[in-house]
Every structure is written in structure tokens, then in C-alpha cells.
Design a protein around this motif. Sequence first.
Motif, mmCIF file in Angstrom:
data_model
loop_
_atom_site.group_PDB
_atom_site.id
_atom_site.type_symbol
_atom_site.label_atom_id
_atom_site.label_comp_id
_atom_site.label_asym_id
_atom_site.label_seq_id
_atom_site.Cartn_x
_atom_site.Cartn_y
_atom_site.Cartn_z
ATOM 1 N N PHE A 78 0.837 -1.212 0.000
ATOM 2 C CA PHE A 78 0.000 0.000 0.000
ATOM 3 C C PHE A 78 0.865 1.252 0.000
ATOM 4 C CE2 PHE A 78 0.532 1.748 4.236
ATOM 5 C CZ PHE A 78 1.114 0.700 4.914
ATOM 6 N N ASP A 79 2.131 1.120 0.439
ATOM 7 C CA ASP A 79 3.005 2.287 0.545
ATOM 8 C C ASP A 79 3.663 2.578 -0.815
ATOM 9 O OD1 ASP A 79 4.953 3.679 3.039
ATOM 10 O OD2 ASP A 79 5.556 3.756 0.944
ATOM 11 N N VAL A 80 3.432 3.795 -1.297
ATOM 12 C CA VAL A 80 3.939 4.148 -2.625
ATOM 13 C C VAL A 80 5.472 4.093 -2.692
ATOM 14 C CG1 VAL A 80 3.976 6.660 -2.227
ATOM 15 C CG2 VAL A 80 3.656 5.812 -4.527
ATOM 16 N N TYR A 81 6.129 4.407 -1.574
ATOM 17 C CA TYR A 81 7.607 4.388 -1.575
ATOM 18 C C TYR A 81 8.142 2.967 -1.730
ATOM 19 C CZ TYR A 81 7.196 9.221 -0.216
ATOM 20 O OH TYR A 81 6.885 10.552 -0.212
ATOM 21 N N VAL A 82 7.421 2.022 -1.121
ATOM 22 C CA VAL A 82 7.838 0.615 -1.246
ATOM 23 C C VAL A 82 7.648 0.166 -2.701
ATOM 24 C CG1 VAL A 82 7.359 -1.761 -0.511
ATOM 25 C CG2 VAL A 82 7.305 0.101 1.173
ATOM 26 N N ASP A 142 0.145 1.067 -12.312
ATOM 27 C CA ASP A 142 0.096 1.648 -10.963
ATOM 28 C C ASP A 142 -0.591 3.019 -11.006
ATOM 29 O OD1 ASP A 142 1.860 1.066 -8.200
ATOM 30 O OD2 ASP A 142 1.221 3.141 -8.493
ATOM 31 N N GLU A 143 -1.223 3.402 -9.904
ATOM 32 C CA GLU A 143 -1.909 4.700 -9.898
ATOM 33 C C GLU A 143 -0.941 5.873 -9.775
ATOM 34 O OE1 GLU A 143 -2.147 2.314 -7.708
ATOM 35 O OE2 GLU A 143 -2.511 2.994 -5.658
ATOM 36 N N ASP A 144 0.310 5.594 -9.362
ATOM 37 C CA ASP A 144 1.277 6.677 -9.189
ATOM 38 C C ASP A 144 2.071 6.891 -10.489
ATOM 39 O OD1 ASP A 144 2.889 8.271 -6.903
ATOM 40 O OD2 ASP A 144 4.257 7.499 -8.427
ATOM 41 N N PRO A 145 2.008 8.109 -11.059
ATOM 42 C CA PRO A 145 2.687 8.327 -12.352
ATOM 43 C C PRO A 145 4.198 8.105 -12.314
ATOM 44 C CG PRO A 145 1.772 10.401 -11.503
ATOM 45 C CD PRO A 145 1.290 9.304 -10.617
ATOM 46 N N SER A 146 4.832 8.409 -11.185
ATOM 47 C CA SER A 146 6.292 8.222 -11.141
ATOM 48 C C SER A 146 6.644 6.735 -11.242
ATOM 49 C CB SER A 146 6.882 8.847 -9.876
ATOM 50 O OG SER A 146 6.554 8.074 -8.757
ATOM 51 N N ILE A 147 5.763 5.877 -10.719
ATOM 52 C CA ILE A 147 6.002 4.430 -10.815
ATOM 53 C C ILE A 147 5.794 3.968 -12.259
ATOM 54 C CG2 ILE A 147 5.058 2.166 -10.126
ATOM 55 C CD1 ILE A 147 4.705 3.331 -7.332
ATOM 56 N N ARG A 148 4.727 4.477 -12.891
ATOM 57 C CA ARG A 148 4.484 4.101 -14.298
ATOM 58 C C ARG A 148 5.660 4.560 -15.168
ATOM 59 N NH1 ARG A 148 -0.536 6.450 -13.119
ATOM 60 N NH2 ARG A 148 -0.382 8.082 -14.720
ATOM 61 N N ASP A 165 -0.715 11.242 -17.874
ATOM 62 C CA ASP A 165 0.394 12.082 -17.439
ATOM 63 C C ASP A 165 1.455 12.173 -18.543
ATOM 64 O OD1 ASP A 165 2.782 12.987 -15.897
ATOM 65 O OD2 ASP A 165 1.312 12.871 -14.272
ATOM 66 N N ASP A 166 1.804 13.421 -18.944
ATOM 67 C CA ASP A 166 2.752 13.603 -20.048
ATOM 68 C C ASP A 166 4.099 12.946 -19.798
ATOM 69 O OD1 ASP A 166 0.880 15.054 -21.372
ATOM 70 O OD2 ASP A 166 1.586 16.990 -20.594
ATOM 71 N N ILE A 167 4.557 13.031 -18.566
ATOM 72 C CA ILE A 167 5.900 12.509 -18.274
ATOM 73 C C ILE A 167 5.941 10.983 -18.492
ATOM 74 C CG2 ILE A 167 5.644 12.181 -15.757
ATOM 75 C CD1 ILE A 167 8.592 14.024 -17.094
ATOM 76 N N VAL A 168 4.787 10.314 -18.285
ATOM 77 C CA VAL A 168 4.705 8.864 -18.539
ATOM 78 C C VAL A 168 4.722 8.619 -20.061
ATOM 79 C CG1 VAL A 168 3.371 6.755 -18.187
ATOM 80 C CG2 VAL A 168 3.412 8.504 -16.398
ATOM 81 N N SER A 169 3.963 9.421 -20.802
ATOM 82 C CA SER A 169 3.953 9.264 -22.266
ATOM 83 C C SER A 169 5.364 9.467 -22.832
ATOM 84 C CB SER A 169 3.036 10.304 -22.913
ATOM 85 O OG SER A 169 1.800 10.317 -22.295
#
Lengths: 304, 666
Positions: free
Chosen positions: B467-471, B497-503, B530-534
Motif C-alpha cells: 500500500f506504501d507508494v515508496y515501497v 500503478d496509480e502513481d505516475p512516477s512508478i508508471r 500524465d505527459d511525463i509517462v507518455s
Amino acid sequence: MRDLKEEYVHLPEDVFRLMRDLICEFCGLFFDDDSRYLLEKRLSRRLKIRGLITFRDYYRYLLYDRNKDEELAEIIDILTVNETYFFREEKQFKAFSDEICEELKAARSESRRIKVWSAGCASGEEAYTIAMMMLEKSASFAGWDIEILGSDINQRVLQTARRGVYRKNSFRGIDDYFLNKYFVKEGESYRVKDDVKRLVNFSCLNLLDPNKVRFVGQMDVIFCRNVLIYFHPQAKKKAIDTFYQRLNDGGYLMLGHAESLMNISTAFALKHLKNDMVYQRPKKPVVSMSNDSLLKMVWGGGNK
Amino acid sequence: MINYLSEVEKRLGALDVDIRRDAVVKLRGYRAGQDTPDVIRLLVTAMQDQSWRVRKAAVEILFEEHPVDVYIESVIKLLYLEDNAGARNSAIEVLIKLGKKATHFLIIAFNTPNNDVRKFIIDVIGEICDKEALPLLIRALKDEDENVKASAVEHLGALKEPTVVDVLIEILKGDDLWTAYPAADALGRIGNKRAVPALIETLKANKTLREPSIRALGRLGDPSALPHMVPFIEDKTKAVKHEALKSTEAIYSSGVSEAEISSAIKGAFGERAVDVLVEGAWSGRAEARAAAIVLLGLMNDERALWPLIDMSRDDDYAWNVMRALIYMGRNKPSALLPLFNTDDPFVLRFVCEAASDVASPEYRDLLVRLLSHEDGHVRAIAATGIANIGDINIVPRLKELLSDPYADVQDAAVKALAKLKDGVSLDELTENMKSSDPVLKRNSVLLIGEAGFIDGVPGVGFALKDFDVYVRRAAVQALSKMKTKEACKYLRIALTDEDPSIRMAAASSLGYSNRPEYVEPLCLMLSDNDDIVSVAAARALGALENRKAVPSLIEMLASKNGFVVTAAIDALGRLGGDDAKTALIGVLYSNDKEVKRTAIRALAMFKDTEDIALKFLKDDDWATRVAVVESLTGTKKEHVRREVERVFDLEDDPVVRRAMESFINA
């Protein structure tokens, strides 16, 4: 020792110039060709933080990303020197206190309100110095509404300004009298007393952003010392034009000692005070005209 | 036709700049013919115009449409117009642009009694750097006019011609300071060591010439100059003192041994050596201070430690100080020990970093002690240092730092433990991943990846469900380090994943997987919210080099976000193929300059696209012109080279000119 080389991401000449122009357009700061190495050295870390590999990618990020303004503000923070201290160029403060304040006291006797702006205030020493000068004159200005605004584009230095805690480097120009009266010692540092803080508000402002600058309202005095020296000539003109718009008629603009408006603006009058030379927005001439004279002026000669 | 030219001539006298400029433009297209003399006369007249725009237009037409010999004499005559600086500047500009084609005419024109014109000619010849003009420059050394002589000396240095060394030495020894000063500089630039004795002699004999002589000796890099030059580090004249510091360092940088440098400094100042260098450092401007710091390091004297630390507080010198400390530590590890006797976190961070690079066991206990320091940076750097020393017994202590409250310390501990992998077991880390402490969990996941425990992949994959995004972010980071087939399967899951930095991280990692099965999911990521993911997905597809992605990337070219479009263009350039090429040609006419530049660069990856790029060689945007020139690098087509050379003559922008020069010289 020769084998030890500092490693940075290479900043190609054309990308340097594109980034330089982008930064200049954003906030007026201009970096000459000699600054390429400085940008390469100081911004390489930003690439890593943003997950980018080349400076060309970073340029595109600054150009297109929706958070580009925040990143540009970070860049300004990294690249600018924010060195200042209390009572820097004391003669100007003397001119402000002894002459300008006295003049404003007479001119604003009806509204009983004075607004002073420290534009490009960095860590706040200038804004607090102005506040101390005003507090010294509290007897003359009892019951007046005194407002001092300190603004800077750099959010980090504004945090320092808001905290109001300074180390010895900020006190190289201050008299012990002011230090004892307006500061509380905290270990090796000094904290500005709340009486001084109460007079000052801080705000994050880009001098080239006309919409945001409008929020500051009309000012009586603007201090903008040793800020515009880093600006591109066009940006200087734009900022000075903004100051002109923001000053009340007869309001004063205080630039650094080495700065002048030569080749930038002719809108201000250079005024010789006892303690300093300052720029003043000309006062509007008071015109009183009878109806007859007005009609003559409009229709000429004897026509009615 | 003559009437037409008369009309042009009349308009050249108009008050309105635009009318005059238009009149000049009307002279375009008159190639060699019976009217040529009149056309040239009018163009040269326009070169005397008050407006630079008019002059520039005239210069362009002369260049592009007329042979040199038809107009060069008229242009040289403009140098005589002492009341018209604009005309003189235009003439000089034309002559410099003509390059070697002008040399012959300039040599003839030098025979004039006009001092100014002779000086201009020498300046132009110096800029052209044509060795054919060498005899003229040597002749100019004896000119009756001081300015002509000085200019000739200066340009001989730029020519870097060893045959003139003796002539310059003679000038250096002469009485004429006006020419001796640039002669010293010229000798330094030519770089011939024959000049060393004469420069040393001048150093002793002539106070005024010390600064250029020291500078020249520094450039020549000959250690025999050291005993003569080093004493000037203490000179009263600041400029001489700074030059001596810089030149001594320059000699070291040219390859002279540390021992020779330090012995020359000790020979000159004895016990005072460190004090003299410290004084020189503080009195100096940036370059002199940086040089003094390097020299202080070479002294290997502990008395230099604290002054160096003081100087390191300025960011611009911190790296030089670090080099000096590392050098001292490598020679004698104990030399750095005094710096550990402080509580100042700034000093401790600095010395830990130097000690970490030196990695001597002498620092082991000190670094272990600092793992408990209150300053997080100190703890982090100490952890790195201990890992570099390589003592496996410290592993238990480092493991404690995996739960440090400070993220930098945790990261340093992860890297340190990965280096000391033999002391870490996967079972223990897997156990940690069950912990309720998300920090310990996260860092254990990272450590599995960093240490490359392949058997740990399923466990790390399970951490993607945390559940922890950092993990979860740590899990993606760890999986991307391992790159096994199984790891990639988990990375594919992370794309949702719902977090764009992870995607974004997952997409980037799959780009380096070299597995075609991920082309399709990455294509889907191109339309991420999210543009950064694209952008990351586009880059990943480029890295996978699979042409199945081309249609999806072409669709991306319609995006409103330039960041996404430029990423898609880059990827299409890497993938190649006719469809990609056609699509890229389509965006060449975009209103977004960066998109256009990126497309020009991307098209360089395709065969036979030089002529497409050449169409933009005169684009209004200087950066687009740079992109064109850089995109042409490596071409062997003669007509491309000729076109760049021709346009080079007309190019005003310094950055574009430099790009063109490197293309032409390649």
C-alpha cells in the motif's frame, strides 16, 4: 591529482543559449557566455532529480512541462547570489529616513499611509532595515498605516526572510544600537523582534510578471538595489516601467549606488538629496482652469 | 537597363531606410554582364549606407552573386573612409569572410602610406590566419607605425607559426614595450620551447614585461622556468602574483610531476611556502585562487588543511579543495586526520568525502564513529567511505542505518551494503520485507535490487502490491536493476500503478529490456494521462528499436504537448522506416521551433535526407540552423559541404558559425 575530474552532464553551446534565453524571458536574469560552465556545474543535479539524461531534454522540460515555472524558480534559486546585509549602503537609508520620510509625512498627511516595497529583497535584511528606520520615527508616524513589502522570485530566500533569524554575516553594516534594540540573540544567531516583523510582509513575485506585480498596489518608495544589474537590458526596461506604474506621483525609486537609469528610462527625474541622489516619479502639475480657459484651449482663440 | 540602375541609384539616396534597402535588393540577379561595373559600384555605395540593414543586404548580394576579383578592390578602398565607421566595418567584415581568397589582394593593398589602412589590413590578415601572409606580417614587424607593428606581433601568435619564433624573441629583447608585450604573449601561444630562455631572461630584466612573460612560460609548460617564475607568487603587483600562481599550476597541468612543482615552491619560499600560497589564494581572483588551491594540495603540508577548508566554503572552489585533500590523503592518509577533530558538520562532511575516496583502513574507526553523528550528511558519507574501505565486519552497523530517519543515509547504507554483499543474506532481507516498518521494507527491497539477488525477484514483485507508494517505487527500481524475464513481467504490472512516477520508471526500465513483447503495452502507455509517462514510453519504444511502434508514435505527433511530440520524434528517428520518415518530414514545418529542430536532427538518422535539411540552413531561427549543421555531420556528399561553405560566408550568428566551422573542418 590530475586524474581527479569533476563529472557534470555536458551542456552544448546551443542548448546553453536556448536555456539562457528562456530564463531571461522568464525573469529577466541574463547569463553571459562565460556562465555556461556555471550552468553546467550547478544544474547537472537538476537533471538527475527530474529523471532526465541530457540538457536538451531538460530544456524541453523547461519549455513544455506544466510544472515548468516551478522548475525555473528552482533554477533561479540555484544560480543567483543572494548576498545582502542590514544597513547596506547606509547613506541611502539616511536619505530615506531624514528626507524622503519627512517629505512623505507632509504629502500623505491626509491618508496617513505609507507603502514601501523592497523589490528583490533576498533574505529580507533590506525590508527589515526599512522597518527599523520607520520604527525609529514612530513618534512622527504614530497612528499611521505603515506597510513594507519584501518580494523576491526565490522562494528559498523568502523562507529565510520570513524566519527572520540571521547569522553574523548579515550584520557587517549594523550599529550595536539597532542590534540590541531590534534583535534577540539566539545562540550564534539573532532573531528579528516581532515589532519589526509586524511591519513587513513578504511575497514571492517575478518582477517581469505584470499580472502578479499588480497585486502590490501603489507604492510611495521602491527599493530595488543591486537586483537589476543581473538583468538583460530589455528586462531592465520592463522592470523599471513596472516600478513607474506602481509608484504614486512623486514616489521614489532607490537603485544601488552603481546603478542608473541612463539608457533605460527617461520617465524619472533625478533628485539630489542631501544624503544621496535618488529617482523620483514626477509629480503631476496641479492645474486649475476656468471654464472659459478650457473652452479656449479646446476651440482656440475667440471661438465659443 | 541603365535606366533601371539609375532608378536604383536614385532610391539609394532616399531618406527612408526601407526604400534604400529595397533598392539594394533590386540589384539581386545581375550576374556577370555588361552592367556589372555599375551594379558593383551601387552595391559598394550601399555598403557606405548609415543603416546596417542596407549594408548587410549589399554585402550578401556581393558575396552570393559576384566573383571576388570584380569587387574586392572597391571594398578595400572603403577602408580609407575615415569618417564612415560603418563602411569600414562592412569592408572588414567582407574581407574576413572572404578568407584566403582575399590574401593576395590585401598583400598588394598593404603598400599604402595610410597607417590606419595598413593596420586594418594586418588585423584582417590576422583574422584570416593564412600562412601565405606570413612574409607580410614579418615585414609589418618593422613598420614605421607602432599600431601596425603591435598588431602584426599579436597576429603572428595567432598563426602559431614556429618559424617566426626567432623574430619574436628579437622583438621581446628590444626596447620597444609596445611590441615586446604582445611578442611575449605571441611566444606563449605559438608554444615553441625555444622561447623559454628568452622569456626567463625578460622576466629578470624587465619589470613591465613580467606578466606576459610568466603567462607565456605557463603556456609553454617547461619545468625549467619554475625556479625563475615561482618567486613571483609573492610579487607586490597583484597581476604578476596571480599570473605566477596560474602559470605554475598550468605547468603542473601540462604534465610536470608533483614533486618538481612542490620542490620549486619550497625552494623559493622554504618554510613559508604554505603561508605564501594561502596569501596568494585569498588575494586572487577566481582562476588564481583555484590555482593556489591545487598548489597547496601539492605541498602535502598539514598546515594547509584548515586554510583549504576555509576556501571550500565557497561552492566554486569546493571541488578544487576536494582534489587537494584527496591528493594529500593518497600520499599520506594520516595527513587528513586532524580534520576529524571537529564537531563542525561542514568540515566532517568534507573530510569524510575525501577519506571515502582515499579509502585507507586508517580511517576505518573514525568513519565508524561518525556513523552515529547527528548530521545526516556526515552519516551518509561515512557509510560510503566504510564500504569503499571494504571491511565486512561493519555490515551489522550499516544494517542499522537502513532504518535511519534520514533518506540520504538510508540510500548510502543500501549502496554500501550492496558493495559488502558477502555479509548480507537474501533470507534476512526477505524477512525484513515482512516488517511493519515501511522504511526498512523499502530499503530491503532496494538492497535486493542493488546487490543483484536474482532469487529475490518474486519477493520484490510482491512488494509491488504494497500500500506504501515508496515501497512500490523501490520495487520498480530494484526490478529494473535485475532485468530478468520475470522481473520484466512485474514491471509490466507496474505500468498500471496509480502513481505516475512508478508508471514512468517502469516504462523507462522496459525500454532497456530488449524484449519485443513489451512494445504493445508501451504503445498503450503513449496515451497515459500524465505527459511525463507518455514521454518515458516514447523513449522506451525508441530504445526497443521495434518498428511495430511506428504507427502509435506517429499518432503522438498530433499531441498538443511539445515534450511528448519531441520524445515521439526522437523515437521515430531511432526506429527508421519510410512511414517514420514521411511523418517526420511532415512536422518540419511545425510552428514550434523546438519540434522543428528535433525533427531535423531525427531525420539525420535516415539515408539521403541532407537536401531536406539544407532547406532550413537559412532559417530565421539560429538554433534551427545549428540543428541543420549538426544533422549534416558525417555526410560525404560534396554538394552539401559546398553549400555549407557558401552559407558560412553569410552567417552572422557566432554559435552557428562555430557549428559550421567544425563541420567544414571535420
